[in-house]
Each structure stands twice: as structure tokens, then as C-alpha cells.
Design an enzyme around this catalytic site. Structure first.
Site, PDB file in Angstrom:
ATOM      1  N   CYS A  59      21.076  19.527  -1.482  1.00 34.64           N
ATOM      2  CA  CYS A  59      21.862  19.700  -2.717  1.00 34.64           C
ATOM      3  C   CYS A  59      21.156  20.527  -3.774  1.00 34.64           C
ATOM      4  O   CYS A  59      21.755  20.874  -4.799  1.00 34.64           O
ATOM      5  CB  CYS A  59      22.252  18.339  -3.295  1.00 34.64           C
ATOM      6  SG  CYS A  59      20.858  17.411  -3.984  1.00 34.64           S
ATOM      7  N   CYS A  64      15.555  19.628  -3.168  1.00 32.53           N
ATOM      8  CA  CYS A  64      16.259  19.126  -1.987  1.00 32.53           C
ATOM      9  C   CYS A  64      16.882  20.281  -1.201  1.00 32.53           C
ATOM     10  O   CYS A  64      17.532  21.158  -1.774  1.00 32.53           O
ATOM     11  CB  CYS A  64      17.333  18.129  -2.416  1.00 32.53           C
ATOM     12  SG  CYS A  64      18.282  17.433  -1.043  1.00 32.53           S
ATOM     13  N   CYS A  79      15.320  12.834  -2.910  1.00 33.19           N
ATOM     14  CA  CYS A  79      16.119  13.598  -3.862  1.00 33.19           C
ATOM     15  C   CYS A  79      16.653  12.677  -4.946  1.00 33.19           C
ATOM     16  O   CYS A  79      17.223  11.627  -4.653  1.00 33.19           O
ATOM     17  CB  CYS A  79      17.274  14.287  -3.138  1.00 33.19           C
ATOM     18  SG  CYS A  79      18.369  15.223  -4.228  1.00 33.19           S
ATOM     19  N   CYS A 123      21.026  13.255  -4.315  1.00 29.85           N
ATOM     20  CA  CYS A 123      21.737  12.706  -3.151  1.00 29.85           C
ATOM     21  C   CYS A 123      20.980  11.619  -2.417  1.00 29.85           C
ATOM     22  O   CYS A 123      21.543  10.937  -1.557  1.00 29.85           O
ATOM     23  CB  CYS A 123      22.109  13.831  -2.182  1.00 29.85           C
ATOM     24  SG  CYS A 123      20.689  14.645  -1.394  1.00 29.85           S
ATOM     25  N   ASN A 166       0.813  -1.207   0.000  1.00 29.78           N
ATOM     26  CA  ASN A 166       0.000   0.000   0.000  1.00 29.78           C
ATOM     27  C   ASN A 166       0.851   1.263   0.000  1.00 29.78           C
ATOM     28  O   ASN A 166       1.855   1.346   0.706  1.00 29.78           O
ATOM     29  CB  ASN A 166      -0.929   0.015   1.218  1.00 29.78           C
ATOM     30  CG  ASN A 166      -1.871  -1.167   1.239  1.00 29.78           C
ATOM     31  OD1 ASN A 166      -2.097  -1.806   0.210  1.00 29.78           O
ATOM     32  ND2 ASN A 166      -2.427  -1.474   2.390  1.00 29.78           N
ATOM     33  N   HIS A 226       5.713  -0.470  -2.580  1.00 27.12           N
ATOM     34  CA  HIS A 226       5.248   0.367  -3.686  1.00 27.12           C
ATOM     35  C   HIS A 226       5.268   1.854  -3.358  1.00 27.12           C
ATOM     36  O   HIS A 226       4.660   2.656  -4.056  1.00 27.12           O
ATOM     37  CB  HIS A 226       3.843  -0.077  -4.117  1.00 27.12           C
ATOM     38  CG  HIS A 226       3.816  -1.493  -4.607  1.00 27.12           C
ATOM     39  ND1 HIS A 226       2.680  -2.273  -4.622  1.00 27.12           N
ATOM     40  CD2 HIS A 226       4.804  -2.284  -5.100  1.00 27.12           C
ATOM     41  CE1 HIS A 226       2.970  -3.475  -5.097  1.00 27.12           C
ATOM     42  NE2 HIS A 226       4.250  -3.506  -5.392  1.00 27.12           N
ATOM     43  N   ASP A 286      -0.636   4.304   0.710  1.00 26.89           N
ATOM     44  CA  ASP A 286      -1.489   5.328   1.312  1.00 26.89           C
ATOM     45  C   ASP A 286      -0.913   5.986   2.560  1.00 26.89           C
ATOM     46  O   ASP A 286      -1.471   6.947   3.083  1.00 26.89           O
ATOM     47  CB  ASP A 286      -2.873   4.757   1.621  1.00 26.89           C
ATOM     48  CG  ASP A 286      -2.814   3.475   2.454  1.00 26.89           C
ATOM     49  OD1 ASP A 286      -1.943   3.378   3.344  1.00 26.89           O
ATOM     50  OD2 ASP A 286      -3.641   2.566   2.214  1.00 26.89           O
ATOM     51  N   ASN A 329      -8.811 -12.554   3.489  1.00 30.51           N
ATOM     52  CA  ASN A 329      -9.187 -11.808   2.289  1.00 30.51           C
ATOM     53  C   ASN A 329     -10.537 -12.343   1.859  1.00 30.51           C
ATOM     54  O   ASN A 329     -10.844 -13.510   2.089  1.00 30.51           O
ATOM     55  CB  ASN A 329      -8.142 -12.021   1.191  1.00 30.51           C
ATOM     56  CG  ASN A 329      -8.400 -11.164  -0.030  1.00 30.51           C
ATOM     57  OD1 ASN A 329      -8.580  -9.972   0.077  1.00 30.51           O
ATOM     58  ND2 ASN A 329      -8.435 -11.793  -1.199  1.00 30.51           N
TER      59      ASN A 329
END
Length: 434
Positions: A295, A292, A237, A240, A210, A229, A212, A356
Site C-alpha cells: 500500500c 509497504c 505496515c 494495512c 525477548n 514485546h 532479539d 533463574n
């Protein structure tokens, strides 16, 4: 992915967390035999605007059909017969098409007695295990208002239904004013139960598909989770590698929509932001428009789209814990997305528990075999299952006290989210180096 996500709430009765065994609540009438259903059932959905003139079965106004498990078995058998071969019981060609499509997303619901008994089994498995890993999918967030993907009312299911409807079309200028702001989402009972068990060291690690941000909002430590994910509240960044944890949604949906339009229609009414850059792998934009602080280079969101590579370090930690696990509990996932799903079965000796509402290709592993000992398979909402687990694992008084503190936890969550337009929001709630 967009800032507003399709919302999905269960029926009020379905959202109630079960604190004890109960089989007295009716779930309506069976679409096949018209007799009352008491909790244990199968649910399917047909297109909401389907022509119902020649449909044999009864469906509610939202296209949902409910069946006793025995009646659903008969329906499945009827689908294998040629029209007209079973007297007046035959389905029309149109209804057969609807039902065959619905078979892929049918949702099963165990009785509350069964959920309670299986919760007791899972609690005992947790007691006996040394390294418990929890694997989570979109199903644990539906009670927060997020629609799932492969359920009977999931995003991919309803999108497919719409595309199969006569006269359906999509416009470049189409807009979606519905949905829920990510900043308004709050952890569910299941999110909080996972943190509760982590704090008691009964769970060692969380692997989540997830994006979220609800796991981290609920209090799962960074070193106890792999968000495979990504997380819509994190950006990093591209130079860096410093990561920033934000109180607001980080993705640039304007640039994302531009590239989606160009892919789908070859044109777009949207002006492409100057910072945007098309990703060579997924074809979308990852740049957020912020820079960033260390940098000065562009920040990118952490979301993994189809075609993107998983972050090596995050996947590596997940692989290590999955290999060490002697019990893996999969919550709210059909485990259909690779390579994430291979983690569930990576240790051939680990017990597997799956909660499930849909069938999965891993269900048989719950029965054990060869080197793998028996786990447990539960068909119900994750909140109900986790409530049963907690009440069979933790003293009742302690669970009651923990549940009563949910209101105060909600206040704490509110302080960690900024609800305003992310286009002008430049504030960070903290940063960390990778």
C-alpha cells in the site's frame, strides 16, 4: 533499544554446558570467610569504581563478591544490626549501602548435583504433562552475548550503580562503541533445546518477552510462539498491517536517539529523519524509514516500549495457551514485567518450573499448594538446566547426535542474517499478512 546491545559473557567456566554431574570445579574463594567455594554459591556486585579502603569483604576487580550460601545468610543478618553492635564484624556505612543494593540483584547457583537431580524432576514433569508452555526472558540469551536487565551485572543494575557514583554524568554527545550487533547473535543451547522439544511435541507453545529474534532464528514456528514485546527483525505496515520478516535489524536508532535526547535533555545534536514520528504512547519513534510494498504506507518496528500496548492477537494466543497449560516452564526471567508475568500463574492448577539465578515473587508457587501440584525451582544458568533435562528425557545417543549438528545449524543461521548497515538495506527475507 539500539542496534548495538550491551554485551555480557559469563566466566568461561560458567559458560560450559554440563553434560553430567560434577562438583569438582572451584568457583574461587568466599568473600566472607575466604575459604574455597565449590559451585554452589551466591554472587553479588558492587560498583566497579567503589572506594574499597573501608570495605570489610573482598571483591574481585569487577566488583563481584562470591559467598557460600551460609556465609551470605550471615552477611544478611549483619546488615540488620546497627554499626558497631557486632564487635569488629560491623560493616561501614558505605559498604552497608552497597550490600543492601546488591541484595536485590543477588544471584544464586545450585550445585551441579542439584541441577542434575532437578533436571531429572523436570524431565519427568514434561513426560506427565499434556500441554507444556515455555515462558522465556532475557536470561536465556546471556550466553549469546546479550546482557540481562536485573542481574548483578545487568543493564539496569549497572546503570543504577553508575548514577549513584560521585561525579557521574551523562552527555548529550555521549556515544557507546561497545556492544554486539543483533545480526551477529546466534541461538544458545536453550533456544535450540526448545526447538528440539517442540519438534518432538513435548512442548506445545513458547511465550517470550525477548525482542532479539533468536527464537525465530532457531526455528520456532510462527504459530508456536507469542513474542510479547516484539522482534527487532520484524516490521509491519501502519496502514494495512502486513508484517515483514527481515534478515536485518529494523529499528531506526537515529530517530529513537533524537526523541530520547529531547526527553532527557530538551535538546539533541541529531537531525531528525523526515519519516520519523513521535509515538503518543511511548514517546519514541517506531517508523523504520521503509514503506509497504503493498500500500506504500510507512512501516513501523514491532518492538513494544514502556507505555506501548501489547498486540492483541499475540497476547491473546499467549493467554489461550497459558490457560490450557498443565506445566509452565519459566526460563531466564524474574517475571517482574506486567502484564506478561500474569500469564505464568493464570492457570491455578498448572505446575510451575522456574530456572533463574535470582529470586522471584513466583518462587513459592513451585512448591504447589491448594489446587496447584508441586513443580520445581532451579537456580542455575538455563543452558545447564536444559542440558540436564534433555539427557534425562531423550536417549543419550540422540542428544549426542543433536549436539554434534550444532555447527551445521550455525551455518544455517548465518544464511538467515544480513550483517550490514540497515540504513541502506532495503531487502526483505519474506513477508506475511496479519
Amino acid at each position: 533499544m539500539s542496534k548495538k546491545i550491551n554485551s555480557h559473557k559469563h566466566d568461561e567456566e560458567e559458560d560450559k554446558t554440563a553434560s553430567s554431574k560434577s562438583t569438582t570445579n572451584s568457583s574461587g574463594s568466599c568473600s566472607f570467610c575466604n575459604e574455597e567455594i565449590v559451585i554452589e554459591r551466591v554472587e553479588i556486585a558492587i560498583p566497579i569504581h567503589a572506594d574499597r579502603e573501608h570495605l570489610k569483604l573482598s571483591y574481585d576487580t569487577s566488583g563481584v563478591g562470591k559467598f557460600h550460601k551460609s556465609c551470605w545468610k550471615i552477611v544478611r543478618q549483619m546488615l540488620t544490626k546497627r554499626a558497631g553492635s557486632c564487635k569488629e564484624g560491623a560493616f561501614s556505612r558505605t559498604e552497608k549501602l552497597y550490600l543492601k543494593d546488591a541484595c536485590d540483584t543477588a544471584e544464586f547457583h545450585d550445585s551441579m548435583d542439584s541441577v542434575w537431580d532437578k533436571g531429572k524432576e523436570v524431565a519427568e514433569l514434561i513426560r506427565l504433562s499434556k500441554h507444556v508452555v515455555v515462558f522465556t526472558g532475557a536470561g536465556i540469551s546471556t550466553a549469546a552475548g546479550i546482557g540481562d536487565y536485573r542481574g548483578k551485572s545487568g543493564k539496569w543494575t549497572t546503570d543504577a550503580m553508575k548514577s549513584n557514583m560521585p561525579g557521574s554524568s551523562t552527555s548529550v554527545a555521549a556515544t557507546d562503541d561497545g556492544g554486539v550487533e543483533y545480526e551477529l547473535l546466534r541461538p544458545t543451547y536453550t533456544h535450540e533445546a526448545i526447538v528440539f522439544l517442540l519438534e518432538k511435541e513435548l512442548i506445545k507453545y513458547v511465550i517470550s518477552q525477548n525482542g532479539d529474534g533468536l527464537h525465530t532464528l532457531s526455528g520456532v514456528p510462527k504459530d508456536s510462539i507469542s513474542e510479547l514485546h516484539g522482534n527487532v527483525f520484524e516490521e509491519l505496515c501502519e496502514g494495512c498491517g502486513i508484517r515483514y520478516s527481515r534478515a536485518f535489524y529494523t529499528l531506526d536508532d537515529t530517530a529513537g536517539q533524537y526523541f530520547e535526547d529531547m526527553e532527557d535533555y530538551g535538546r539533541s545534536n541529531i537531525k531528525l529523519p523526515s519519516h520519523a514520528k513521535k509515538c503518543e504512547r511511548c514517546g519514541n519513534n517506531h517508523r523504520t524509514g521503509r514503506k509497504c510494498e503493498e500500500c506504500g504506507k510507512q512501516l513501523i518496528d514491532s518492538i513494544i516500549n514502556f507505555g506501548d500496548h501489547l498486540e492483541i492477537e499475540i497476547m491473546g494466543r499467549a493467554e489461550e495457551h497459558a490457560a490450557e497449560a498443565d506445566l509452565i516452564i519459566s526460563l531466564g526471567s524474574t517475571m517482574a514485567v506486567t502484564p506478561a508475568n500474569i500469564l505464568v500463574s493464570s492457570n491455578p492448577t498448572a505446575r510451575i518450573v522456574i530456572c533463574n539465578r535470582q529470586l522471584t515473587e513466583f518462587d513459592s508457587m513451585c512448591e504447589g499448594g491448594r489446587r496447584r501440584m508441586k513443580g520445581c525451582r532451579i537456580f542455575t544458568d538455563c543452558d545447564k538446566m536444559m542440558n540436564s533435562v534433555l539427557r534425562n528425557l531423550i536417549p543419550a545417543a540422540e542428544v549426542d547426535e543433536w549436539e554434534q549438528r550444532r555447527t551445521s545449524r550455525m551455518t544455517e543461521y548465518d544464511l538467515k542474517r544480513v550483517v550490514e548497515d540497515i540504513k541502506t538495506n532495503k531487502r526483505a527475507s519474506g513477508k506475511e499478512k496479519t
